[in-house]
Design a protein around this motif. Structure first.
Motif, PDB file in Angstrom:
ATOM      1  N   MET E   1       1.006  -0.991   0.107  1.00 27.90           N
ATOM      2  CA  MET E   1       0.068  -0.154   0.088  1.00 27.90           C
ATOM      3  C   MET E   1       0.619   1.256   0.045  1.00 27.90           C
ATOM      4  SD  MET E   1      -1.598  -2.638   1.409  1.00 27.90           S
ATOM      5  CE  MET E   1      -1.175  -2.715   3.120  1.00 27.90           C
ATOM      6  N   LEU E   2       0.183   2.234  -0.317  1.00 28.87           N
ATOM      7  CA  LEU E   2       1.030   3.671  -0.380  1.00 28.87           C
ATOM      8  C   LEU E   2       0.454   4.440   0.591  1.00 28.87           C
ATOM      9  CD1 LEU E   2       0.520   4.142  -4.189  1.00 28.87           C
ATOM     10  CD2 LEU E   2       2.525   3.436  -2.915  1.00 28.87           C
ATOM     11  N   THR E   3       1.274   5.323   1.453  1.00 29.63           N
ATOM     12  CA  THR E   3       0.750   6.399   2.192  1.00 29.63           C
ATOM     13  C   THR E   3       0.831   7.859   1.394  1.00 29.63           C
ATOM     14  OG1 THR E   3       3.004   6.879   3.051  1.00 29.63           O
ATOM     15  CG2 THR E   3       1.775   5.498   4.482  1.00 29.63           C
ATOM     16  N   ALA E   4      -0.284   8.399   1.548  1.00 29.32           N
ATOM     17  CA  ALA E   4      -0.464   9.495   0.710  1.00 29.32           C
ATOM     18  C   ALA E   4      -1.331  10.721   1.441  1.00 29.32           C
ATOM     19  CB  ALA E   4      -1.259   9.160  -0.634  1.00 29.32           C
ATOM     20  N   LYS E   5      -1.107  11.896   0.946  1.00 28.27           N
ATOM     21  CA  LYS E   5      -2.090  13.076   1.433  1.00 28.27           C
ATOM     22  C   LYS E   5      -3.212  13.376   0.804  1.00 28.27           C
ATOM     23  CE  LYS E   5      -1.392  17.538   3.586  1.00 28.27           C
ATOM     24  NZ  LYS E   5      -0.199  18.474   4.153  1.00 28.27           N
ATOM     25  N   LEU E   6      -4.407  13.487   1.189  1.00 24.24           N
ATOM     26  CA  LEU E   6      -5.562  13.707   0.313  1.00 24.24           C
ATOM     27  C   LEU E   6      -5.430  15.329  -0.002  1.00 24.24           C
ATOM     28  CD1 LEU E   6      -8.712  11.931   1.402  1.00 24.24           C
ATOM     29  CD2 LEU E   6      -8.666  14.055  -0.162  1.00 24.24           C
ATOM     30  N   ILE E   7      -5.394  15.790  -1.361  1.00 22.43           N
ATOM     31  CA  ILE E   7      -5.219  17.148  -1.598  1.00 22.43           C
ATOM     32  C   ILE E   7      -6.552  17.730  -2.391  1.00 22.43           C
ATOM     33  CG2 ILE E   7      -2.802  16.940  -1.420  1.00 22.43           C
ATOM     34  CD1 ILE E   7      -2.768  17.000  -4.291  1.00 22.43           C
ATOM     35  N   GLY E   8      -7.471  16.950  -2.638  1.00 25.79           N
ATOM     36  CA  GLY E   8      -8.584  17.523  -3.293  1.00 25.79           C
ATOM     37  C   GLY E   8      -9.451  16.679  -4.148  1.00 25.79           C
ATOM     38  N   SER E   9     -10.540  17.024  -4.948  1.00 22.91           N
ATOM     39  CA  SER E   9     -11.451  16.192  -5.452  1.00 22.91           C
ATOM     40  C   SER E   9     -11.336  16.500  -6.894  1.00 22.91           C
ATOM     41  CB  SER E   9     -12.811  16.566  -4.978  1.00 22.91           C
ATOM     42  OG  SER E   9     -12.861  16.692  -3.492  1.00 22.91           O
ATOM     43  N   VAL E  10     -11.980  15.255  -7.478  1.00 27.84           N
ATOM     44  CA  VAL E  10     -12.125  15.361  -9.040  1.00 27.84           C
ATOM     45  C   VAL E  10     -13.479  15.278  -9.212  1.00 27.84           C
ATOM     46  CG1 VAL E  10     -10.977  14.597 -11.269  1.00 27.84           C
ATOM     47  CG2 VAL E  10     -10.034  13.737  -8.840  1.00 27.84           C
ATOM     48  N   TRP E  11     -13.947  16.067 -10.333  1.00 30.32           N
ATOM     49  CA  TRP E  11     -15.494  15.983 -10.529  1.00 30.32           C
ATOM     50  C   TRP E  11     -15.517  15.518 -12.024  1.00 30.32           C
ATOM     51  CZ3 TRP E  11     -18.039  16.270  -6.610  1.00 30.32           C
ATOM     52  CH2 TRP E  11     -17.784  17.122  -5.477  1.00 30.32           C
ATOM     53  N   SER E  12     -16.232  14.467 -12.159  1.00 32.13           N
ATOM     54  CA  SER E  12     -16.543  13.735 -13.549  1.00 32.13           C
ATOM     55  C   SER E  12     -18.030  13.638 -13.597  1.00 32.13           C
ATOM     56  CB  SER E  12     -15.671  12.447 -13.759  1.00 32.13           C
ATOM     57  OG  SER E  12     -15.984  11.829 -14.879  1.00 32.13           O
ATOM     58  N   THR E  13     -18.753  14.455 -14.388  1.00 28.27           N
ATOM     59  CA  THR E  13     -20.026  13.989 -14.470  1.00 28.27           C
ATOM     60  C   THR E  13     -20.310  12.814 -15.509  1.00 28.27           C
ATOM     61  OG1 THR E  13     -20.433  16.496 -14.495  1.00 28.27           O
ATOM     62  CG2 THR E  13     -22.361  15.033 -15.425  1.00 28.27           C
ATOM     63  N   ARG E  14     -19.555  12.922 -16.549  1.00 27.64           N
ATOM     64  CA  ARG E  14     -19.643  11.629 -17.640  1.00 27.64           C
ATOM     65  C   ARG E  14     -18.456  10.327 -17.000  1.00 27.64           C
ATOM     66  NH1 ARG E  14     -18.841  13.974 -23.585  1.00 27.64           N
ATOM     67  NH2 ARG E  14     -18.837  11.719 -24.271  1.00 27.64           N
ATOM     68  N   LYS E  15     -19.224   9.466 -16.454  1.00 31.18           N
ATOM     69  CA  LYS E  15     -18.257   8.632 -15.963  1.00 31.18           C
ATOM     70  C   LYS E  15     -18.755   7.277 -15.995  1.00 31.18           C
ATOM     71  CE  LYS E  15     -18.930   9.244 -11.028  1.00 31.18           C
ATOM     72  NZ  LYS E  15     -18.905  10.549 -10.712  1.00 31.18           N
ATOM     73  N   ALA E  16     -18.164   6.165 -15.882  1.00 26.41           N
ATOM     74  CA  ALA E  16     -18.509   4.596 -15.988  1.00 26.41           C
ATOM     75  C   ALA E  16     -19.882   4.705 -15.155  1.00 26.41           C
ATOM     76  CB  ALA E  16     -17.496   3.956 -15.367  1.00 26.41           C
ATOM     77  N   GLU E  17     -21.114   3.903 -15.764  1.00 27.99           N
ATOM     78  CA  GLU E  17     -22.113   3.858 -14.805  1.00 27.99           C
ATOM     79  C   GLU E  17     -21.991   3.060 -13.474  1.00 27.99           C
ATOM     80  OE1 GLU E  17     -25.503   1.701 -16.310  1.00 27.99           O
ATOM     81  OE2 GLU E  17     -25.550   2.579 -18.198  1.00 27.99           O
ATOM     82  N   GLN E  18     -20.787   2.122 -13.361  1.00 31.07           N
ATOM     83  CA  GLN E  18     -20.578   1.520 -12.207  1.00 31.07           C
ATOM     84  C   GLN E  18     -20.071   2.502 -11.007  1.00 31.07           C
ATOM     85  OE1 GLN E  18     -19.379   0.673 -15.283  1.00 31.07           O
ATOM     86  NE2 GLN E  18     -18.702  -1.544 -15.225  1.00 31.07           N
ATOM     87  N   MET E  19     -19.751   3.640 -11.531  1.00 28.56           N
ATOM     88  CA  MET E  19     -18.732   4.494 -10.556  1.00 28.56           C
ATOM     89  C   MET E  19     -19.935   5.626 -10.180  1.00 28.56           C
ATOM     90  SD  MET E  19     -15.219   4.528 -12.625  1.00 28.56           S
ATOM     91  CE  MET E  19     -14.479   5.868 -11.494  1.00 28.56           C
ATOM     92  N   LEU E  20     -21.116   5.579 -10.565  1.00 27.18           N
ATOM     93  CA  LEU E  20     -21.932   6.700 -10.209  1.00 27.18           C
ATOM     94  C   LEU E  20     -22.078   6.737  -8.329  1.00 27.18           C
ATOM     95  CD1 LEU E  20     -24.933   6.329 -12.866  1.00 27.18           C
ATOM     96  CD2 LEU E  20     -23.053   7.880 -12.567  1.00 27.18           C
ATOM     97  N   GLY E  21     -21.863   7.647  -8.045  1.00 28.94           N
ATOM     98  CA  GLY E  21     -21.754   7.950  -6.667  1.00 28.94           C
ATOM     99  C   GLY E  21     -20.742   7.792  -5.756  1.00 28.94           C
ATOM    100  N   LEU E  22     -19.780   7.303  -6.606  1.00 25.64           N
ATOM    101  CA  LEU E  22     -18.498   7.139  -5.840  1.00 25.64           C
ATOM    102  C   LEU E  22     -17.607   8.439  -5.841  1.00 25.64           C
ATOM    103  CD1 LEU E  22     -17.005   4.028  -7.440  1.00 25.64           C
ATOM    104  CD2 LEU E  22     -17.918   4.082  -5.142  1.00 25.64           C
ATOM    105  N   LYS E  23     -17.170   8.770  -4.613  1.00 28.51           N
ATOM    106  CA  LYS E  23     -16.230   9.840  -4.377  1.00 28.51           C
ATOM    107  C   LYS E  23     -15.015   9.895  -5.130  1.00 28.51           C
ATOM    108  CE  LYS E  23     -15.429  11.197   0.002  1.00 28.51           C
ATOM    109  NZ  LYS E  23     -15.509  11.855   1.095  1.00 28.51           N
ATOM    110  N   LEU E  24     -14.257  10.589  -5.622  1.00 32.57           N
ATOM    111  CA  LEU E  24     -12.959  10.707  -6.514  1.00 32.57           C
ATOM    112  C   LEU E  24     -12.393  11.718  -5.866  1.00 32.57           C
ATOM    113  CD1 LEU E  24     -13.893   9.913 -10.108  1.00 32.57           C
ATOM    114  CD2 LEU E  24     -13.132   8.228  -8.578  1.00 32.57           C
ATOM    115  N   MET E  25     -10.928  11.279  -5.396  1.00 28.82           N
ATOM    116  CA  MET E  25     -10.171  12.214  -4.811  1.00 28.82           C
ATOM    117  C   MET E  25      -8.729  12.255  -5.457  1.00 28.82           C
ATOM    118  SD  MET E  25     -12.352  13.077  -2.408  1.00 28.82           S
ATOM    119  CE  MET E  25     -11.474  13.889  -0.783  1.00 28.82           C
TER     120      MET E  25
END
Lengths: 91, 91, 91, 91, 91
Positions: E1-25
């Motif tokens: 695994m990796l240790t990382a720092k969360l620095i923000g979000s990504v917004w994607s309206t057109r994306k894979a159906e299976q990913m609807l509702g998932l929060k992308l950071m």
């Protein structure tokens, strides 16, 4: 996938039984920051030295061989058309 | 796959039960921009120190062992013929 | 696999349910061009800080845990014997 | 996943049967230390040159195609909204 | 695994159906030679910008989501405790 140039063959007489008859080639990655990295790949579509090819790696590579038990992690999945000008990358 | 040179062994008395009896070797990648990277691999085909070998990584490595439950991610799948001149890569 | 040195622990109270009770450690890769890379791994064989270990990554790491549903991609599969002199790599 | 910019197409007439009809594009990674790396990806959601996209790699890429037998290891899973300002990374 | 720092979000309206509702950071790797690399990850445990997190990649990432058909290759599996001092790596 990776775009790469086919630069030659590898000969291995002692190898995994499941790989008997598979053609092993050396490719060099082209384009972008990884240009110059070297890989050994399986070719099943008749690419020749000098051809630019598309390489799939990992478990997906086994999907090209129609047998999930072959211990191979990189295969050529396509030959890039000769008149295809690849977009310049990493500049 | 990667072309690499077998440079020695690793000894591990305390290891995963599923790996008992497996020979662990150290290889160094040859050719291209990744030359000099170091990996620990399983050898089942009797390669010796100094041999040039082909290494498969990831889930495909388990296909070499005939047991999908062994926690191993890199195996030697072939020994490169002594008289095989590898194409020069990454120049 | 990778040879690495175990340099400490990571504490995470809020984590995946499937990882409750797993010990998370930080290792630093030793040997070759990747020396100094850092990874978080699961330890199930009782390695301690300062030990040199063998790390398996990817789907193969889950094979060490006896439960394919744990979201873990790196585990310690062996402790390198104290008197094992690793071959010098990448020189 | 990776954030990348779509910079063009790749044409391959001779390719894996399972890939017939798939659109192959070249992307360049944006953000962080890997910026400038180049990949070939499959697009099934109608991204265009210049779009910023999210790319999934490895076995997970096959999940986007609804057919686990396609030898593909990188797909576009989302188009980043035009007004989304990506956080600056690797500085 | 990796240790990382969360620095923000990504917004994607057109994306894979299976990913609807998932929060992308977006996270940035911390520690060791790979510090500064950037990844897009899914968060299901409520991490916030500035948090240090543990990220699992590859097929193991799908194990976090309880649905093997989601085309995702990186997820947050834990939030590092605020008072956890990570060992220094790569020095």
């Amino acid at each position: 996938m990776l775009t790469a140039k086919l630069i030659g063959s590898v000969w291995s007489t002692r190898k995994a039984e499941q790989m008997l008859g598979l053609k092993l080639m050396i490719v060099e990655i082209i384009g972008g920051r990884n240009a110059g990295e070297c890989m050994t790949v399986v070719d099943t579509i008749g690419a020749g030295t000098g051809d630019r090819v598309i390489v799939t790696t990992g478990s997906s590579a086994r999907r090209m061989l129609g047998d999930d038990n072959i211990p191979v992690d990189a295969v050529i999945v396509g030959i890039i058309d000769e008149d295809c000008e690849l977009p310049t990358c990493g500049e």
